[in-house]
Design a protein around this motif. Structure first.
Motif, PDB file in Angstrom:
ATOM      1  N   HIS A 118      -9.935  -0.875   6.156  1.00  0.00           N
ATOM      2  CA  HIS A 118      -8.490  -0.624   6.105  1.00  0.00           C
ATOM      3  C   HIS A 118      -7.880  -0.824   7.486  1.00  0.00           C
ATOM      4  CE1 HIS A 118      -4.662   1.007   5.192  1.00  0.00           C
ATOM      5  NE2 HIS A 118      -4.906   2.268   5.508  1.00  0.00           N
ATOM      6  N   LEU A 119      -7.187  -1.945   7.636  1.00  0.00           N
ATOM      7  CA  LEU A 119      -6.557  -2.296   8.912  1.00  0.00           C
ATOM      8  C   LEU A 119      -5.037  -2.377   8.799  1.00  0.00           C
ATOM      9  CD1 LEU A 119      -9.022  -5.157   9.972  1.00  0.00           C
ATOM     10  CD2 LEU A 119      -9.094  -2.739  10.635  1.00  0.00           C
ATOM     11  N   ALA A 120      -4.493  -2.235   7.591  1.00  0.00           N
ATOM     12  CA  ALA A 120      -3.052  -2.340   7.403  1.00  0.00           C
ATOM     13  C   ALA A 120      -2.343  -1.160   8.052  1.00  0.00           C
ATOM     14  CB  ALA A 120      -2.722  -2.384   5.910  1.00  0.00           C
ATOM     15  N   ALA A 121      -1.216  -1.440   8.688  1.00  0.00           N
ATOM     16  CA  ALA A 121      -0.440  -0.379   9.338  1.00  0.00           C
ATOM     17  C   ALA A 121       0.963  -0.884   9.619  1.00  0.00           C
ATOM     18  CB  ALA A 121      -1.096   0.041  10.651  1.00  0.00           C
ATOM     19  N   TYR A 122       1.898   0.060   9.669  1.00  0.00           N
ATOM     20  CA  TYR A 122       3.240  -0.257  10.141  1.00  0.00           C
ATOM     21  C   TYR A 122       3.183  -0.194  11.657  1.00  0.00           C
ATOM     22  CZ  TYR A 122       8.089   0.217  11.469  1.00  0.00           C
ATOM     23  OH  TYR A 122       9.305   0.039  12.069  1.00  0.00           O
ATOM     24  N   VAL A 123       3.493  -1.309  12.305  1.00  0.00           N
ATOM     25  CA  VAL A 123       3.433  -1.397  13.757  1.00  0.00           C
ATOM     26  C   VAL A 123       4.815  -1.766  14.286  1.00  0.00           C
ATOM     27  CG1 VAL A 123       2.324  -2.533  15.721  1.00  0.00           C
ATOM     28  CG2 VAL A 123       1.056  -2.223  13.582  1.00  0.00           C
ATOM     29  N   PRO A 124       5.491  -0.846  14.971  1.00  0.00           N
ATOM     30  CA  PRO A 124       6.812  -1.193  15.519  1.00  0.00           C
ATOM     31  C   PRO A 124       6.678  -2.218  16.648  1.00  0.00           C
ATOM     32  CG  PRO A 124       6.140   0.984  16.273  1.00  0.00           C
ATOM     33  CD  PRO A 124       5.102   0.517  15.295  1.00  0.00           C
ATOM     34  N   LYS A 125       7.570  -3.203  16.638  1.00  0.00           N
ATOM     35  CA  LYS A 125       7.525  -4.243  17.672  1.00  0.00           C
ATOM     36  C   LYS A 125       8.199  -3.782  18.964  1.00  0.00           C
ATOM     37  CE  LYS A 125       7.329  -8.023  14.336  1.00  0.00           C
ATOM     38  NZ  LYS A 125       6.686  -7.227  13.367  1.00  0.00           N
ATOM     39  N   ASN A 126       9.063  -2.764  18.852  1.00  0.00           N
ATOM     40  CA  ASN A 126       9.718  -2.209  20.037  1.00  0.00           C
ATOM     41  C   ASN A 126      10.135  -0.779  19.718  1.00  0.00           C
ATOM     42  OD1 ASN A 126      12.416  -2.206  18.824  1.00  0.00           O
ATOM     43  ND2 ASN A 126      12.275  -4.439  19.018  1.00  0.00           N
ATOM     44  N   ILE A 184       0.798  -1.228   0.000  1.00  0.00           N
ATOM     45  CA  ILE A 184       0.000   0.000   0.000  1.00  0.00           C
ATOM     46  C   ILE A 184       0.827   1.273   0.000  1.00  0.00           C
ATOM     47  CG2 ILE A 184      -2.007  -1.115   1.041  1.00  0.00           C
ATOM     48  CD1 ILE A 184      -1.303   0.459   3.651  1.00  0.00           C
ATOM     49  N   SER A 185       2.093   1.197   0.418  1.00  0.00           N
ATOM     50  CA  SER A 185       2.919   2.401   0.403  1.00  0.00           C
ATOM     51  C   SER A 185       3.509   2.674  -0.982  1.00  0.00           C
ATOM     52  CB  SER A 185       4.020   2.327   1.466  1.00  0.00           C
ATOM     53  OG  SER A 185       4.831   1.200   1.274  1.00  0.00           O
ATOM     54  N   ASP A 186       3.291   1.774  -1.924  1.00  0.00           N
ATOM     55  CA  ASP A 186       3.764   1.929  -3.297  1.00  0.00           C
ATOM     56  C   ASP A 186       2.565   2.246  -4.196  1.00  0.00           C
ATOM     57  OD1 ASP A 186       4.455   1.484  -5.995  1.00  0.00           O
ATOM     58  OD2 ASP A 186       5.892  -0.077  -5.461  1.00  0.00           O
ATOM     59  N   GLU A 187       2.493   3.488  -4.667  1.00  0.00           N
ATOM     60  CA  GLU A 187       1.347   3.942  -5.465  1.00  0.00           C
ATOM     61  C   GLU A 187       1.104   3.057  -6.681  1.00  0.00           C
ATOM     62  OE1 GLU A 187      -0.328   8.058  -7.510  1.00  0.00           O
ATOM     63  OE2 GLU A 187       1.706   8.006  -6.701  1.00  0.00           O
ATOM     64  N   GLY A 241       0.131   5.278   2.512  1.00  0.00           N
ATOM     65  CA  GLY A 241      -0.585   4.056   2.123  1.00  0.00           C
ATOM     66  C   GLY A 241      -2.091   4.248   2.127  1.00  0.00           C
ATOM     67  N   THR A 242      -2.607   4.929   3.129  1.00  0.00           N
ATOM     68  CA  THR A 242      -4.050   5.197   3.197  1.00  0.00           C
ATOM     69  C   THR A 242      -4.485   6.099   2.045  1.00  0.00           C
ATOM     70  OG1 THR A 242      -4.038   4.934   5.604  1.00  0.00           O
ATOM     71  CG2 THR A 242      -5.904   6.139   4.650  1.00  0.00           C
ATOM     72  N   ILE A 243      -3.702   7.138   1.776  1.00  0.00           N
ATOM     73  CA  ILE A 243      -4.019   8.036   0.655  1.00  0.00           C
ATOM     74  C   ILE A 243      -3.993   7.257  -0.666  1.00  0.00           C
ATOM     75  CG2 ILE A 243      -3.174  10.018  -0.683  1.00  0.00           C
ATOM     76  CD1 ILE A 243      -2.200  11.167   2.075  1.00  0.00           C
ATOM     77  N   ASN A 244      -2.982   6.413  -0.853  1.00  0.00           N
ATOM     78  CA  ASN A 244      -2.900   5.605  -2.074  1.00  0.00           C
ATOM     79  C   ASN A 244      -4.153   4.759  -2.265  1.00  0.00           C
ATOM     80  OD1 ASN A 244      -0.333   6.596  -2.634  1.00  0.00           O
ATOM     81  ND2 ASN A 244       0.722   4.802  -1.811  1.00  0.00           N
ATOM     82  N   LEU A 245      -4.613   4.125  -1.199  1.00  0.00           N
ATOM     83  CA  LEU A 245      -5.817   3.288  -1.273  1.00  0.00           C
ATOM     84  C   LEU A 245      -7.055   4.105  -1.642  1.00  0.00           C
ATOM     85  CD1 LEU A 245      -5.373   1.049   1.880  1.00  0.00           C
ATOM     86  CD2 LEU A 245      -5.501   0.234  -0.479  1.00  0.00           C
ATOM     87  N   LEU A 246      -7.239   5.208  -0.941  1.00  0.00           N
ATOM     88  CA  LEU A 246      -8.431   6.032  -1.178  1.00  0.00           C
ATOM     89  C   LEU A 246      -8.448   6.603  -2.594  1.00  0.00           C
ATOM     90  CD1 LEU A 246      -8.654   7.855   2.268  1.00  0.00           C
ATOM     91  CD2 LEU A 246     -10.031   5.923   1.464  1.00  0.00           C
ATOM     92  N   GLU A 247      -7.290   6.995  -3.105  1.00  0.00           N
ATOM     93  CA  GLU A 247      -7.219   7.527  -4.469  1.00  0.00           C
ATOM     94  C   GLU A 247      -7.430   6.435  -5.514  1.00  0.00           C
ATOM     95  OE1 GLU A 247      -6.970  10.598  -5.697  1.00  0.00           O
ATOM     96  OE2 GLU A 247      -6.903  11.554  -3.742  1.00  0.00           O
ATOM     97  N   ALA A 248      -6.727   5.329  -5.389  1.00  0.00           N
ATOM     98  CA  ALA A 248      -6.773   4.272  -6.402  1.00  0.00           C
ATOM     99  C   ALA A 248      -8.133   3.581  -6.474  1.00  0.00           C
ATOM    100  CB  ALA A 248      -5.683   3.239  -6.129  1.00  0.00           C
ATOM    101  N   PHE A 249      -8.789   3.435  -5.327  1.00  0.00           N
ATOM    102  CA  PHE A 249     -10.069   2.719  -5.284  1.00  0.00           C
ATOM    103  C   PHE A 249     -11.265   3.666  -5.226  1.00  0.00           C
ATOM    104  CE2 PHE A 249      -7.104  -0.577  -4.121  1.00  0.00           C
ATOM    105  CZ  PHE A 249      -7.621  -1.690  -4.761  1.00  0.00           C
ATOM    106  N   LYS A 250     -11.043   4.941  -5.502  1.00  0.00           N
ATOM    107  CA  LYS A 250     -12.121   5.932  -5.464  1.00  0.00           C
ATOM    108  C   LYS A 250     -13.280   5.467  -6.364  1.00  0.00           C
ATOM    109  CE  LYS A 250     -10.803  10.132  -5.790  1.00  0.00           C
ATOM    110  NZ  LYS A 250     -10.326  11.427  -6.265  1.00  0.00           N
ATOM    111  N   GLY A 251     -14.483   5.488  -5.800  1.00  0.00           N
ATOM    112  CA  GLY A 251     -15.658   5.089  -6.556  1.00  0.00           C
ATOM    113  C   GLY A 251     -15.910   3.592  -6.588  1.00  0.00           C
ATOM    114  N   LYS A 252     -15.047   2.802  -5.941  1.00  0.00           N
ATOM    115  CA  LYS A 252     -15.212   1.353  -5.966  1.00  0.00           C
ATOM    116  C   LYS A 252     -15.763   0.793  -4.658  1.00  0.00           C
ATOM    117  CE  LYS A 252     -11.907   0.451  -9.590  1.00  0.00           C
ATOM    118  NZ  LYS A 252     -10.878  -0.429 -10.102  1.00  0.00           N
ATOM    119  N   PHE A 253     -16.081   1.680  -3.692  1.00  0.00           N
ATOM    120  CA  PHE A 253     -16.678   1.223  -2.439  1.00  0.00           C
ATOM    121  C   PHE A 253     -17.646   2.280  -1.929  1.00  0.00           C
ATOM    122  CE2 PHE A 253     -12.318   2.708  -1.764  1.00  0.00           C
ATOM    123  CZ  PHE A 253     -12.551   3.869  -1.046  1.00  0.00           C
TER     124      PHE A 253
END
Length: 140
Positions: free
Chosen positions: A70-78, A48-51, A94-106
């Motif tokens: 949308h539940l994907a996230a970078y989560v540091p383990k420590n 998701i971080s790659d447009e 990544g969130t912006i990429n998703l919202l732009e690419a899938f605009k109108g599909k949900f």
């Protein structure tokens, strides 16, 4: 229901994936496939971080979906893994990429959050929506 789901390999995503009903259609987007794929679940390898990767995934989805969950996230383990650039790239870009690419599909968007947004040093007892906010990492 027809659902686009990110973060299907995380704790909440795995639990949600198991809760869908037999007639539901789910398309999972992610870097790795969930452990339990069934005939009702389609997996599209996506970073998701790659447009370009997200646009490619969107080109494979032609239907309209009831929701993007949308539940994907970078989560540091420590604390040593708590990197601003990585958090920003995945969690914001990544969130912006998703919202732009899938605009109108949900029809709806559901974005998951984390307990990490609350200042746990100021909370005694149960954390709820009224608890003081104060992230302890870039993730929260």
């Amino acid at each position: 229901m027809k659902i686009l789901l990110t973060g299907a390999t995380g704790f909440v995503g795995q639990t949600l994936l198991r809760s869908f009903l037999p007639g539901d259609e789910v398309v999972c987007l992610g870097r790795s496939a969930p452990d339990r794929l069934s005939d009702k679940v389609t997996f599209i390898k996506t970073n998701i971080s790659d447009e370009d990767s997200v646009n490619h995934a969107a080109s494979q989805v032609n239907d309209e979906y009831d929701a993007l969950v949308h539940l994907a996230a970078y989560v540091p383990k420590n604390s040593g893994e708590d990197m601003l650039a990585e958090s920003y790239q995945t969690n914001i870009t990544g969130t912006i990429n998703l919202l732009e690419a899938f605009k109108g599909k949900f029809k709806k968007v559901v974005i998951g959050s984390t307990v990490e947004v609350y200042d746990q040093s100021k909370v005694s007892g149960e954390i709820n929506e009224s608890s003081p906010v104060g992230a302890s990492s870039y993730y929260g």
